[in-house]
Design a protein around this motif. Structure first.
Motif, PDB file in Angstrom:
ATOM      1  N   ALA A 197     -18.978  -4.118  -0.767  1.00  0.00           N
ATOM      2  CA  ALA A 197     -18.415  -3.490  -1.988  1.00  0.00           C
ATOM      3  C   ALA A 197     -16.738  -4.220  -1.891  1.00  0.00           C
ATOM      4  O   ALA A 197     -16.253  -4.218  -2.919  1.00  0.00           O
ATOM      5  CB  ALA A 197     -17.834  -2.109  -1.274  1.00  0.00           C
ATOM      6  N   TYR A 204     -23.646   0.295  -1.012  1.00  0.00           N
ATOM      7  CA  TYR A 204     -22.433  -0.433  -0.648  1.00  0.00           C
ATOM      8  C   TYR A 204     -21.886  -0.229   0.903  1.00  0.00           C
ATOM      9  O   TYR A 204     -22.047   0.774   1.435  1.00  0.00           O
ATOM     10  CB  TYR A 204     -21.298  -0.131  -1.661  1.00  0.00           C
ATOM     11  CG  TYR A 204     -21.627  -0.677  -2.933  1.00  0.00           C
ATOM     12  CD1 TYR A 204     -21.404  -1.944  -3.362  1.00  0.00           C
ATOM     13  CD2 TYR A 204     -21.911   0.133  -4.005  1.00  0.00           C
ATOM     14  CE1 TYR A 204     -21.605  -2.447  -4.721  1.00  0.00           C
ATOM     15  CE2 TYR A 204     -22.221  -0.195  -5.158  1.00  0.00           C
ATOM     16  CZ  TYR A 204     -21.955  -1.375  -5.615  1.00  0.00           C
ATOM     17  OH  TYR A 204     -22.231  -2.161  -6.962  1.00  0.00           O
ATOM     18  N   PRO A 214     -17.492   2.471  -0.795  1.00  0.00           N
ATOM     19  CA  PRO A 214     -18.754   2.220   0.052  1.00  0.00           C
ATOM     20  C   PRO A 214     -19.405   3.346   0.620  1.00  0.00           C
ATOM     21  O   PRO A 214     -18.767   4.271   1.104  1.00  0.00           O
ATOM     22  CB  PRO A 214     -17.909   1.423   1.143  1.00  0.00           C
ATOM     23  CG  PRO A 214     -16.794   1.805   1.192  1.00  0.00           C
ATOM     24  CD  PRO A 214     -16.368   1.950  -0.060  1.00  0.00           C
TER      25      PRO A 214
END
Length: 441
Positions: A150, A172, A226
């Motif tokens: 990310a 992510y 994330p």
């Protein structure tokens, strides 16, 4: 297999046998490690060999296959498939070869960590590679799961389609601990412009090169949240780090034996990928805690009674993280260094990248440095301009002679910073002296 039946299978089998024999001969002669030559030969004889071997291994029901020796182009992958057996594979793949290897192996999961400028005369601009990766991700959307960084805008953007909608099967990872941000953006800052509209990104913070928290003031593209994030990081120099990680399965506490934020990123990628593959969090933490340095990546070998810690440097961002780690390791005391800069094809002929690495970070922390390699004088010049005391810099181009000189002059631990082919020369030298195993074994 294509039409031709048993005759085609016998012919392919003969090519495999020939390639294996050539690899064995290479190792026996002592002229090479056999980590790429068998695959190179096989791919010359059968260009679709990776797909064919993968199919054979899948039918065979064996153990995982992995290119452990670090050869990450098609021939390295082909060599691993040729010489190992398994139902599953785990491969590190060179950035330019990712589309081809992906097309032949049909992977279930792809992990994309970052795109940094590597060899200036090798693949061109990073944006061109990002475009190639974007096409691969788009083609495999719905068939392959992706784990993306990310914090790298070039990578994170691949998880969205042309309408900016999240792609299916994307997870992510990234760093949320703001205390690890750099005080200012580094020279080695590669991703400056939004892939969507071309406007310069605005950075709230950066951690490693262009990895950080960013957004586009023009089109609104921003860092995705994330799924796996480092919320607390304690860097301990060469000893490694302690990392608290937020995951969908709860918090994981990692004790990493490898140093630097770049290894924190690697660990986060491993956590995210392992969770995707159904590995239990406690097993992930235990496995990462037992990690040992890979070939040339922070391994320590005793030479003439002194520890020599080897840290590969090959681009500005990676070199900066090594320098950052060494500054933390040095504290208020000086360090002894051996830096080997080569300009062979595998390194990249253009070594001007050393002027973008922040060697200034160690200007007041170095006791002595020996510069080696084919471009040793240029390395010494760069250190002089970085403010390193000229009386502390010595130029000895030969790998063996320079290492001996650096070890003899070091007061304690010696930190060895070679570029890629210098690393290969160093490892062969140490193996010939009986101080290390050949990396291919």
């Amino acid at each position: 297999m294509a039409a031709g039946g048993s005759q085609g299978g016998a012919l392919f089998g003969a090519k495999v046998a020939a390639s294996r024999a050539i690899g064995a001969a290479s190792r026996a002669s002592g002229r090479g490690g056999g980590t790429t030559l068998p695959g190179r030969v096989l791919l010359r004889l059968a260009p679709d060999a990776i797909a064919l071997i993968a199919a054979v291994l899948e039918a065979g029901g064996r153990h995982p296959v992995h290119n452990r020796a670090g050869s990450n182009m098609t021939w390295g992958v082909a060599t691993a498939l040729l010489e190992q057996r398994g139902r599953e594979g785990l491969f590190e793949v060179d950035e330019a070869w990712l589309p081809l290897v992906t097309a032949q192996l049909d992977p279930a999961l792809i992990v994309l960590g970052n795109l940094f400028r590597d060899q200036l005369d090798r693949y061109g601009e990073m944006e061109a590679l990002a475009d190639e990766w974007a096409r691969t991700v788009a083609e495999r959307s719905g068939r392959t799961a992706f784990v993306l960084n990310a914090d790298d805008p070039l990578i994170a953007d691949l998880g969205r389609d042309s309408e900016e909608r999240p792609r299916e099967g994307v997870a992510y990872f990234g760093i949320d601990d703001a205390s690890q941000a750099l005080p200012e953006l580094q020279h080695a800052f590669d991703a400056k412009h939004c892939r969507r509209c071309g406007h310069p990104y605005a950075y709230e913070r950066a951690f490693v090169g262009h990895l950080g928290h960013y957004s586009c003031p023009n089109c609104g593209a921003t860092r995705p949240r994330p799924d796996v994030a480092a919320t607390e990081i304690e860097l301990r120099g060469m000893e490694g780090s302690r990392v608290a990680v937020r995951t969908p399965a709860g918090e994981i506490c990692l004790e990493l034996p490898l140093p630097g934020l770049y290894n924190v990123y690697n660990a986060l990628a491993a956590v995210a990928a392992s969770l995707r593959l159904g590995v239990a969090p406690e097993r992930i933490a235990a496995a990462l805690g037992e990690m040992r340095a890979a070939f040339g990546r922070v391994e320590t070998i005793e030479v003439a009674g002194k520890p020599v810690s080897i840290l590969l440097i090959k681009n500005p961002a990676g070199a900066n993280e090594v320098l950052r780690t060494l500054r933390l390791e040095a504290g208020e005391g000086p360090v002894d260094l051996w830096i080997a800069l080569n300009d062979r094809i595998a390194d990249g002929r253009d070594v001007s990248w050393v002027w973008d690495a922040d060697f200034e970070l160690l200007a007041d922390r170095v006791r002595r440095v020996v510069c080696a390699g084919t471009r040793a004088p240029e390395m010494a010049l760069r250190l002089k301009y970085a403010g390193w005391p000229t009386e502390s810099i010595e130029v000895v181009p030969g790998i063996g002679a320079s290492l001996d000189r650096a070890v003899a002059a070091a007061e304690g631990r010696l930190f060895a910073l070679p570029t890629y082919t210098a690393l290969l020369e160093l490892r062969k030298l140490l193996a010939d002296r009986g101080l290390a195993k050949e990396f291919w074994r």
